[in-house]
Design an enzyme around this catalytic site. Sequence first.
Site, PDB file in Angstrom:
ATOM      1  N   ARG A   1      -0.420   4.370  -0.302  1.00  0.00           N
ATOM      2  CA  ARG A   1      -0.984   5.620   0.428  1.00  0.00           C
ATOM      3  C   ARG A   1      -0.667   6.175   1.459  1.00  0.00           C
ATOM      4  O   ARG A   1      -0.208   5.315   2.391  1.00  0.00           O
ATOM      5  CB  ARG A   1      -2.515   5.347   0.292  1.00  0.00           C
TER       6      ARG A   1
ATOM      7  N   ASP B   1       0.861  -1.046  -0.069  1.00  0.00           N
ATOM      8  CA  ASP B   1       0.202   0.057   0.171  1.00  0.00           C
ATOM      9  C   ASP B   1       0.683   1.162   0.134  1.00  0.00           C
ATOM     10  O   ASP B   1       1.697   1.427   0.995  1.00  0.00           O
ATOM     11  CB  ASP B   1      -1.013   0.070   1.165  1.00  0.00           C
TER      12      ASP B   1
END
Length: 204
Positions: free
Chosen positions: A137, A135
């Site tokens: 983000r 991930d």
Amino acid sequence: MPRNPSIQVTRVAEARFPTRFGEFRIFGFTGVNEEGEVEEGIAIRMGDGEPEPPPLVRVHSQCLTGDVFHSLRCDCRAQLEIALREIAAEGSGIIVYELKEGRGIGLINKLRAYQLQDQGADTVEANEQLGFESDLRNYEMPGAILRNLGVGAVRLLSNNPDKVRALEMSGVQVVERIPCIADALDSNAHYLRTKRDKMGHLFD
């Protein structure tokens, strides 16, 4: 303790935004991150002023396949609609929509990840096989957008504890995490198990 934000946003557009869930205002933002890259994001807001208790907020990452084409490989569109219904029922709230397709790897790489998943990889393994973290983000842009809208505390519609920590780090207090749980389907059951078992998502 919140750290100093590394991204500052500018509100560049605002307009009336009627939807089938009710009347919103839509806001467009740009920002420059610490790498000097320009990022864009939007927010839609129902209601005026600062409600009490703090507003319902969903930080939603772009998912073209789910949000637009109703893909059943993920729970993205279902979560977005849950959030819209909850906000409409309460009469106020905000959805911050960040342009982080495929947990930040981009649309084409997301489709490459789909191909690897068809060959047996889960979502985490597929990203890693493509050379990415599971991930990418960091949610700094959504935190900056909320601060720009004058929101200092939220009730967050999310199953992802990383979002809670990230918003707190950006200076936005999360006074409550509200589950945003979509129905499990045969087509996304493995995806949801991976979220729970490898990414720590909470399906309480």
